[in-house]
Design a protein around this motif. Structure first.
Motif: not given
Ligand code: ATP
Length: 239
Positions: A91-100, A136-140
């Motif tokens: 449940q990471v925020f997929k549309d936010l950067s890793v940093h954010d 973006l977290a969703g790209e990981l």
């Protein structure tokens, strides 16, 4: 003092509507331990974690942390007390950067220099997250998202970390990496409550463990005791 529980749960019950899914749960987590909770699908493991973190209310019983009664204390205040959950499915925020995503883990702490120092420590612990900090977290990948979810939780400076199925859906080598990280966190002094379907690895890592069946604790013991328990071997280790 020694043997004094960091988290003590007594007679805890939790219900969804009229349906009670956790019954009379007694357990304790001592400071500095890794405690693993194993059990089949639907046994109530996630519900128990959510009851500990305050995302699901207890209908009966008592939960104390460092001697303080937190039974009726809401989730955000439990985070401030040091109980932080890494949810099932990351449940990471997929549309936010890793940093954010990492910064959001520290939202209760503001944007102090201390938070920025912790962010640096997180990037040192998880170099791949530094490398991908603008992605973006969703790209990981799944494993990277699990690391991000753990990093985000660590940004809240937990004293007790609740991990819900961190190995779910990951390849064996990545699972090894995640379990290594859990061992490191213990060395850093973080107490860990680990929910896993991957029972053999979770119990090998654990100081102590509990087996949950249809909402009840049915077996408890040291990790080693559970690994050699006949019933555990049959039901959860496929032996
Ligand atoms: P899994 O490994 O599948 O997540 P689990 O051991 O974590 O299983 P829970 O997810 O805690 O089990 O579910 C315990 C019981 O509560 C199950 O019977 C499940 O169907 C039920 N349950 C879970 N969430 C809800 C909900 N939001 N509303 C109603 N019932 C629920």
């Amino acid at each position: 003092g020694a043997g004094e529980g960091m988290l003590v749960v007594q007679g805890l019950a939790t219900a969804y509507g009229q349906i009670e899914v956790l019954h009379d749960i007694d357990l304790r987590i001592n400071r500095g331990e890794i405690v693993s909770l194993v059990g089949a699908n639907g046994a109530g493991k996630s519900t128990l974690l959510m009851t500990l973190s305050g995302l699901q209310p207890a209908t009966r019983g008592r939960l104390t942390f460092e001697g303080r009664d937190l039974t009726r204390v809401p989730a955000d205040q439990r985070v401030a007390e040091g109980i932080v959950q890494v949810p099932e499915g990351r449940q990471v925020f997929k549309d936010l950067s890793v940093h954010d995503n990492l910064l959001l883990g520290a939202y209760t702490r503001g944007r102090s220099q201390e938070v920025m120092d912790d962010l640096d420590r997180m990037y040192a612990k998880f170099p791949i997250l530094r490398q991908k900090r603008h992605n973006l977290a969703g790209e990981l990948s799944g494993g990277q998202q699990q690391m991000l979810a753990m990093g985000r939780a660590l940004m809240a400076r937990p004293r007790l970390l609740l991990l819900d199925e961190p190995s779910m859906g990951l390849a064996p080598l990545i699972i090894e990496e995640i379990f290594d990280i859990i061992r490191e966190l213990k060395k850093e002094g973080i107490t860990i409550f680990l929910v896993e379907q991957n029972a053999s690895q979770a119990l090998a890592l654990a100081d102590r463990g509990y087996v949950l069946e249809t909402g009840r604790v049915v077996i408890e013991g040291t990790g080693r005791e559970l690994l050699s328990n006949e019933k555990v071997r049959e039901a959860y280790l496929g032996m």
